[in-house]
Scaffold this active site. Structure first.
Site, PDB file in Angstrom:
ATOM      1  CE  LYS A  22     -36.306 -52.991 -25.463  1.00 43.64           C
ATOM      2  NZ  LYS A  22     -36.468 -51.461 -26.633  1.00 43.64           N
ATOM      3  CG  ASP A  42     -37.186 -47.932 -27.325  1.00 36.95           C
ATOM      4  OD1 ASP A  42     -36.320 -47.076 -26.340  1.00 36.95           O
ATOM      5  OD2 ASP A  42     -37.623 -49.024 -26.774  1.00 36.95           O
TER       6      ASP A  42
HETATM    7  P1  NAP Z   1     -34.250 -56.725 -33.263  1.00 30.88           P
HETATM    8  O1  NAP Z   1     -35.700 -56.113 -33.289  1.00 30.88           O
HETATM    9  O2  NAP Z   1     -33.601 -57.701 -33.332  1.00 30.88           O
HETATM   10  O3  NAP Z   1     -34.581 -56.350 -34.993  1.00 30.88           O
HETATM   11  C1  NAP Z   1     -33.054 -55.935 -35.719  1.00 30.88           C
HETATM   12  C2  NAP Z   1     -33.572 -55.992 -37.097  1.00 30.88           C
HETATM   13  O4  NAP Z   1     -32.681 -55.656 -37.529  1.00 30.88           O
HETATM   14  C3  NAP Z   1     -34.766 -56.604 -38.224  1.00 30.88           C
HETATM   15  O5  NAP Z   1     -34.891 -55.458 -38.830  1.00 30.88           O
HETATM   16  C4  NAP Z   1     -33.387 -57.505 -39.065  1.00 30.88           C
HETATM   17  O6  NAP Z   1     -34.074 -57.600 -40.083  1.00 30.88           O
HETATM   18  C5  NAP Z   1     -32.461 -56.414 -39.349  1.00 30.88           C
HETATM   19  N1  NAP Z   1     -31.111 -56.835 -39.221  1.00 30.88           N
HETATM   20  C6  NAP Z   1     -30.216 -58.122 -38.035  1.00 30.88           C
HETATM   21  N2  NAP Z   1     -29.651 -58.178 -38.521  1.00 30.88           N
HETATM   22  C7  NAP Z   1     -29.217 -58.149 -39.963  1.00 30.88           C
HETATM   23  C8  NAP Z   1     -27.835 -57.808 -40.827  1.00 30.88           C
HETATM   24  N3  NAP Z   1     -26.984 -57.904 -40.800  1.00 30.88           N
HETATM   25  N4  NAP Z   1     -27.886 -57.038 -42.096  1.00 30.88           N
HETATM   26  C9  NAP Z   1     -29.467 -55.848 -42.159  1.00 30.88           C
HETATM   27  N5  NAP Z   1     -30.440 -56.247 -41.633  1.00 30.88           N
HETATM   28  C10 NAP Z   1     -30.159 -57.211 -40.088  1.00 30.88           C
HETATM   29  O7  NAP Z   1     -33.591 -55.423 -32.949  1.00 30.88           O
HETATM   30  P2  NAP Z   1     -34.221 -54.582 -32.031  1.00 30.88           P
HETATM   31  O8  NAP Z   1     -34.849 -53.787 -30.837  1.00 30.88           O
HETATM   32  O9  NAP Z   1     -35.172 -53.235 -33.386  1.00 30.88           O
HETATM   33  O10 NAP Z   1     -32.804 -53.719 -31.797  1.00 30.88           O
HETATM   34  C11 NAP Z   1     -32.112 -52.982 -32.970  1.00 30.88           C
HETATM   35  C12 NAP Z   1     -30.734 -52.086 -33.526  1.00 30.88           C
HETATM   36  O11 NAP Z   1     -30.961 -50.890 -32.726  1.00 30.88           O
HETATM   37  C13 NAP Z   1     -30.189 -52.560 -32.017  1.00 30.88           C
HETATM   38  O12 NAP Z   1     -29.089 -53.776 -32.887  1.00 30.88           O
HETATM   39  C14 NAP Z   1     -29.345 -51.053 -31.463  1.00 30.88           C
HETATM   40  O13 NAP Z   1     -27.943 -50.932 -31.575  1.00 30.88           O
HETATM   41  C15 NAP Z   1     -29.870 -50.305 -31.098  1.00 30.88           C
HETATM   42  N6  NAP Z   1     -30.996 -49.997 -30.843  1.00 30.88           N
HETATM   43  C16 NAP Z   1     -30.591 -48.718 -29.919  1.00 30.88           C
HETATM   44  C17 NAP Z   1     -31.351 -48.403 -28.759  1.00 30.88           C
HETATM   45  C18 NAP Z   1     -30.829 -46.828 -28.041  1.00 30.88           C
HETATM   46  O14 NAP Z   1     -31.390 -46.510 -27.021  1.00 30.88           O
HETATM   47  N7  NAP Z   1     -29.280 -45.597 -28.706  1.00 30.88           N
HETATM   48  C19 NAP Z   1     -32.034 -48.571 -28.211  1.00 30.88           C
HETATM   49  C20 NAP Z   1     -33.171 -50.086 -29.053  1.00 30.88           C
HETATM   50  C21 NAP Z   1     -31.789 -50.161 -29.934  1.00 30.88           C
HETATM   51  P3  NAP Z   1     -35.136 -59.031 -39.994  1.00 30.88           P
HETATM   52  O15 NAP Z   1     -35.943 -58.958 -40.352  1.00 30.88           O
HETATM   53  O16 NAP Z   1     -34.193 -59.509 -41.610  1.00 30.88           O
HETATM   54  O17 NAP Z   1     -34.468 -60.437 -39.334  1.00 30.88           O
END
Ligand code: NAP
Length: 512
Positions: A308, A345
């Site tokens: 992305k 998104d």
């Molecule tokens: P990302 O860029 O990797 O960001 C993950 C975020 O979650 C970071 O802020 C991270 O904190 C935090 N995190 C990770 N593991 C954690 C834990 N065990 N406890 C607390 N905080 C934690 O991921 P993303 O692309 O934003 O996606 C996040 C989630 O959104 C995905 O896993 C997915 O389930 C969901 N999503 C859904 C859709 C949809 O269409 N429904 C689309 C995109 C994403 P740190 O900064 O501390 O690492």
């Protein structure tokens, strides 16, 4: 070389069906039972006799089946183990089975080049004269030496030349399809790339000149890696309608195997009668993907993990909000060939919320500071919401808060506040669904939007329901970000209900 006699294929319709379904079974009764079940929707069947321990024993039943189903066009194949099949007999025995298969009604016979080379001229001649001949070559490693292989093949007279290679990257599909385009002017050719990355050739090969393509009877019954089942090829990819003007779209990422986007977006194109097809593109690098975008050409892309951010440098321009977020999940190829980037998104998060509450002045807590959180924070700020951020690592949370002019909260500050909505933009709760990023008493809001959508019901959602909140499932984000992509690509409103139906069904389906 065996024979120079010209052979006119007998009993072949002028226009062959586009899809031939390969049927396998370890015994004759099962093979014919499967063929019976398939015959109504699939008039073109390949009988993989090599899967049967005693291939000859299947012939009487095969005769009865073909007599009873004169509408079925049948290929008899008895591929030897040395060529990737299961038959352990000699090439003479293979020739024997094939000739008998023709005698019981198979109008086409498939013979591997390796067997043709090793076969006695008289045996080859018998096979050649028994039915229409498909001379095949399979490369289970790569897409290479196509010209050289084709030269070797065309030294043998045949009715069809079938070249099957393996795609180790997406651009292999382009190589194979260019080859098909060129050769189909001289001979009847069939071509496909095996492997997960060969999907482009499996769907678009027919418009590049492949006389037809192969499909598995059902998922799990593939006779080659990456083979798609016939129902998916027809109903999802609408292969019967694929033509030169069909626009090609896809979702690119690594991994991509479990993406729900192809099912959802193809259903949307179908519902709105858009002449387009949407493929899952397993891109191991963006350079590989971009080569396909130019050459196929691909008209639009959904971009997912891990590209992305990286995609941005390949684009001519991106919308201001995507620029702020620093991520693009949607690409459109304009008429001038230029590529433009968007972030849908934002729509995926904002739309489900604004359908339920006015966002101007609403207090919204975002958990997380990654890609999805950034889309939420900037999108909500643009709508006039007051945004709060909680994140595991405070530095990332504070940085985002500063950039988006929103407030970073510690857990204890968060517990003292009441919100209109809470959005979980962390992966906590994914997979087993047993974990929750918040305790029940911390869920102080009217609405809870969990962006996690696998599982469909997370622990956080259960806790929120128990506390009386209105819950928005992550599948709504998935559907709405796709709906916005559909609108950008087609200029039409998206069939959101149909898209939601397909996604809900896929999420409820038992895992394979
Ligand atoms: P990302 O860029 O990797 O960001 C993950 C975020 O979650 C970071 O802020 C991270 O904190 C935090 N995190 C990770 N593991 C954690 C834990 N065990 N406890 C607390 N905080 C934690 O991921 P993303 O692309 O934003 O996606 C996040 C989630 O959104 C995905 O896993 C997915 O389930 C969901 N999503 C859904 C859709 C949809 O269409 N429904 C689309 C995109 C994403 P740190 O900064 O501390 O690492």
């Amino acid at each position: 070389m065996a024979t120079t006699a010209t052979f006119v294929p007998r009993h072949l319709p002028l226009r062959l069906p586009r899809v031939c379904v390969a049927v396998t079974a370890s015994n004759a009764a099962d093979m014919i039972a499967k063929a019976e079940a398939l015959a109504r929707d699939n008039p073109f069947i390949e009988f993989r006799l090599d899967y049967i321990r005693q291939p000859g024993s299947a012939l009487p039943r095969l005769r009865r089946f073909l007599e009873y189903h004169p509408e079925v066009l049948a290929i008899g194949t008895c591929r030897r183990a040395a060529s990737g099949g299961k038959f352990r007999g000699s090439v003479a025995a293979e020739a024997d089975i094939l000739v008998k298969a023709a005698a019981v009604g198979c109008q086409l016979l498939d013979l591997e080049l390796q067997s043709a080379v090793a076969m006695k001229p008289k045996d080859l001649q018998r096979v050649r004269h028994a039915a229409a001949l498909i001379l095949s070559s399979h490369d289970f490693r790569a897409t290479r030496k196509l010209e050289e292989t084709f030269r070797k093949m065309t030294a043998f007279p045949a009715d069809f030349y079938k070249i099957v290679s393996t795609a180790t990257h997406l651009a292999d599909n382009v190589t194979l399809m260019k080859f098909l385009e060129e050769k189909s002017h001289q001979r009847s050719v069939i071509g496909v790339c095996m492997g997960e990355q060969g999907i482009i050739s499996r769907v678009l090969g027919v418009r590049a000149g492949s006389a037809f393509t192969f499909a598995a009877a059902t998922p799990g019954e593939e006779t080659a890696p990456g083979q798609v089942d016939s129902r998916t090829l027809r109903d999802v990819y609408r292969i019967e309608q694929v033509e030169n003007s069909t626009r090609v779209y896809g979702v690119a990422g690594d991994p991509i195997e479990h993406s729900l986007s192809p099912a959802m977006m193809n259903a949307a194109f179908r519902r709105e009668t858009v002449n387009a097809v949407y493929l899952a593109l397993h891109a191991k690098s963006l350079a590989d993907l971009m080569a396909c975008v130019r050459q196929i050409p691909i008209h639009g892309l959904s971009i997912t993990m891990p590209y992305k951010q990286e995609i941005i440098k390949h684009l001519h321009n991106i919308e201001p909000l995507a620029n702020k977020i620093g991520a693009v999940n949607t690409v459109i190829r304009a008429q001038d060939g230029k590529l433009y980037g968007f972030n849908t998104d934002v729509a995926g998060i904002v739309r489900p919320l604004e359908q339920r509450l006015p966002l101007k002045g609403a207090k919204v807590l975002v958990l997380g500071a990654g890609g999805a959180a950034r889309a939420a924070v900037f999108g909500l700020k643009e709508r006039g919401a007051e945004v709060f951020i909680v994140n595991r690592s405070s530095s990332a949370g504070q940085k985002l808060a500063k950039k988006a002019k929103s407030k970073f909260l510690t857990q204890s500050q968060m517990r003292k506040l009441q919100f209109d909505a809470i959005i979980n933009a962390t992966p906590v709760g994914m997979g087993s669904g047993k974990q929750s990023p918040l305790k029940e008493k911390e869920i102080n809001a009217r609405f809870l939007f969990d962006l996690v959508y696998v599982p469909a019901e997370t622990r956080l959602m259960k806790l929120a329901r128990a506390r009386g909140l209105q819950v928005i499932p992550g599948s709504e984000m998935f559907v709405q970000q796709g709906a916005r992509q559909f609108e950008i690509w087609t200029g039409k409103p998206a069939p959101v209900e149909e898209m939601q139906r397909i996604v809900t069904m896929a999420l409820q389906a038992p895992k394979k």
